[in-house]
Design an enzyme around this catalytic site. Structure first.
Site, mmCIF file in Angstrom:
data_model
loop_
_atom_site.group_PDB
_atom_site.id
_atom_site.type_symbol
_atom_site.label_atom_id
_atom_site.label_comp_id
_atom_site.label_asym_id
_atom_site.label_seq_id
_atom_site.Cartn_x
_atom_site.Cartn_y
_atom_site.Cartn_z
ATOM 1 N N GLY A 261 17.494 90.295 1.857
ATOM 2 C CA GLY A 261 16.491 89.273 1.575
ATOM 3 C C GLY A 261 16.262 89.112 0.090
ATOM 4 N N PRO A 262 15.483 88.112 -0.295
ATOM 5 C CA PRO A 262 15.191 87.863 -1.720
ATOM 6 C C PRO A 262 14.390 89.010 -2.328
ATOM 7 C CG PRO A 262 14.609 85.962 -0.345
ATOM 8 C CD PRO A 262 14.868 87.110 0.577
ATOM 9 N N GLU B 205 0.877 62.387 -15.452
ATOM 10 C CA GLU B 205 0.571 63.140 -14.237
ATOM 11 C C GLU B 205 0.062 62.234 -13.121
ATOM 12 O OE1 GLU B 205 1.560 66.058 -13.870
ATOM 13 O OE2 GLU B 205 2.067 66.434 -15.959
#
Length: 629
Positions: free
Chosen positions: A215-216, A439
């Site tokens: 896994g990560p 934004e």
């Protein structure tokens, strides 16, 4: 293979470091006697010529004289010793010395042969003998009896694994691990076997020798391994793959042998090898030049040991890696690491459970909503979520509060994702307005499209990561699949900031660099990985390596095809850029209104943004940010 042979041969091998130690000591003594000791002795008596001796005699500076056949040793009035060569033709030297009142006596005592041996050889050699003996025994103990100078000097025979004795009171339990229900279910069988192996033996079942946690980074692979040991209440050996790799060939294999030897003595137990890809990488074909012989020998020894030990004794091998594609196939075949346990990034429910688990040790205010925080952090690992809780607690202390509030948690998320607020960064009025429009351009394009994640927050407060502001979108739940229209909408949202700048100011800035990178990356993935174009259909045009480490992609096509891909990427991004520009132009009044509101408050929530967007338009003076509209 294990070392075999008669016992006397093993003893001779173990004596080698001992004799080598004495050889080194003898060499040092020869050098000292040849250079250092004579220099020290000569340094006590200063040599002068005969003329200097006569001059000191005439000036009355001599105190005592010792006459030898070829040398004259004398002491001056300051008790300093000199020597000079005798001149045979000077027969008047004795009367001159008597006339000057110089006394005759022994000034310099030459050592006899026995004294020379004792002082220069025996006395210095004895302490060194004891020192060499102590060092040799010390290193032999650390080397575990491994023969050779390398083992003596570097302690290469011992594995160096850390041993923990865990039980249900002192160890980590499965209840201490959240967000990994599938992985815990797969490992529960190992715990059950260690508790009651006869249940499996009666039916003829064998427990897998090894389980590979994949896994990560930060998802809790090491934590799960310790939880297995804590649940089973057995000793736990922990070692990193890099600890097997030594400078000299053979030391890694020796450490593997010692590790399995210790595990066999402590059975039932669990052996955990972290970052096993360090020693478990695929071996080359032997045709190339070079290569790490030490790593390959260590891997070969590991394979041999896993084949050799009896699984019924209760020795379970757990290993963790975030690079499973690099492991040697021989390591993954049945009978070795024959069970693969995915430890993936937690989903929405898992993230909320992890946050609640780490928040048990933190004082919380009643307004804390971990579901909101979990939805704000898609793709976050367990370690990152634990860091968010800790950052929220630090923020509460920083603001003088006695408990963690919901704003503390939200600010911690912003800090982890975009960096802390950069309070010393002061934007000019024009730059502040540009960032506001940029934004809001992102947020407005997202809101005006279907199937886009709702806007959660918009801010123009600069961050330490370099961002002058950001727009946060939060899905109601986790998204596993995305269709083509949703990806195109996402690219359009990325281009919304630049489109707002062009529409309002008639110019562009450098603020869209990250947006450009993300839009280009997504458009390229649509073509090369997801097969979302008619030109290339379902053809894979790139390969991804290290999927758990960010996915390093490389094209797998001809130069002509790569050029066509670039053209297609430009077409996709350009089309979505034009789409975003049209949406903003059609809603220019809302763009001005929301941007003015953000400019005045610097940070607004998604609810405030939607309230203004859905409100009846009101007259607003045209924006004059210093540029052309």
């Amino acid at each position: 293979m294990r070392e075999t042979g008669p016992q006397n041969e093993d003893k001779r091998k173990q004596r080698k470091p001992f004799f080598i130690s004495y050889g080194m000591v003898l060499l040092i003594m020869l050098l000292l006697n040849a250079f250092l000791f004579p220099a020290l002795l000569r340094g006590q008596v200063e040599s002068v010529d005969y003329g200097t001796f006569l001059s000191m005699l005439d000036n009355g500076k001599l105190s005592t004289v010792q006459l030898e056949e070829q040398q004259i040793y004398f002491v001056d009035t300051e008790d300093k010793v000199y020597q000079t060569n005798v001149i045979p033709q000077d027969y008047e030297i004795v009367p001159r010395l008597e006339a000057a009142g110089v006394s005759f006596g022994r000034v310099y005592q030459q050592q006899s042969l026995l004294q020379t041996i004792l002082v220069n050889w025996v006395l210095p050699f004895l302490p060194l003998i004891f020192l060499a003996t102590w060092i040799s025994r010390r290193f032999n103990q650390r080397a575990g009896g491994a023969p050779g100078l390398n083992a003596m000097m570097f302690g290469g025979g011992r594995s160096g694994a850390k041993q923990y004795v865990l039980d249900d009171k002192t160890g980590i339990q499965f209840s201490d691990v959240a967000g990994q229900d599938e992985a815990k279910e797969s490992l529960q069988e190992i715990v059950d076997f260690l508790h009651d192996p006869k249940k499996y033996e009666e039916i003829g079942a064998k427990m897998p020798k090894g389980a590979l946690l994949v896994g990560p980074p930060g998802t809790g692979k090491t934590l799960l391994a310790r939880a297995v040991a804590g649940e089973a209440g057995v000793p736990f050996f922990s070692i990193a793959g890099s600890e097997f790799v030594e400078m000299f060939v053979g030391m890694g294999a020796s450490k593997v042998r010692d590790l399995f030897k210790q595990a066999g003595e402590k059975a039932p137990c669990i052996v955990f090898i972290d970052e096993i890809d360090t020693i478990g990488k695929k071996r080359d074909s032997g045709q190339g030049m070079g290569g790490n012989d030490e790593r390959e020998q260590t891997l070969n020894q590991l394979l041999t040991e896993m084949d050799g030990f009896d699984a019924t004794k209760g020795v379970v091998i757990l290993a963790a890696t975030n690079r499973p594609e690099t492991l040697d196939p021989a390591l993954l075949r049945p009978g070795r690491f024959d069970r693969r346990v995915p430890v993936e990034l937690p989903d929405l429910q898992g993230r909320e459970a992890i946050l609640r688990l780490h928040a048990k040790k933190v004082k919380l205010a009643p307004d804390c909503d971990f579901n909101v925080v979990a939805r704000m952090t898609p793709g976050a690992s367990g370690a990152e979520l634990a860091n968010i809780v800790n950052e929220a607690a630090l923020g509460a202390v920083r603001h003088g509060r006695k408990s963690v509030t919901q704003p503390d948690l939200q600010e911690a998320v912003d800090t982890i994702l975009a960096g802390a607020q950069k309070k010393n960064a002061i934007l000019s009025d024009k730059e502040k307005r540009i960032v506001s429009y940029h934004e809001v351009g992102h947020a407005l394009v997202a809101a005006l499209q279907t199937n886009s994640a709702p806007v959660q927050k918009i801010t123009i407060v600069p961050r330490t990561s370099g961002a002058l502001g950001f727009t946060m979108q939060v899905d109601e739940g986790d998204r596993t699949l995305m269709n083509k229209d949703e990806l195109l909408n996402k690219i359009a949202t990325f281009t919304g900031g630049r489109a707002a700048e062009e529409l309002v100011f008639g110019n562009v800035t450098t603020g869209a660099s990250n947006d450009i990178e993300q839009a280009t990356k997504l458009a390229r993935a649509m073509i090369t990985r997801y097969g979302m174009t008619d030109d290339f259909d379902m053809v894979a045009l790139e390969t991804v390596n290290g999927a758990y480490l960010g996915g390093d992609a490389s094209l797998a096509c001809s130069a002509e095809t790569a050029a066509d891909i670039d053209k297609k990427v430009v077409e996709i991004v350009k089309a979505q850029h034009e789409k975003a520009s049209k949406l903003l132009a059609d809603h220019r009044q809302k763009l001005d209104e929301i941007s003015q509101y953000l400019y005045e408050r610097e940070t607004i929530t998604g609810q405030e943004f939607m309230d203004i967007l859905n409100a009846v338009p009101k007259s607003l003076p045209a924006a004059q940010p210093g540029g052309k509209e």
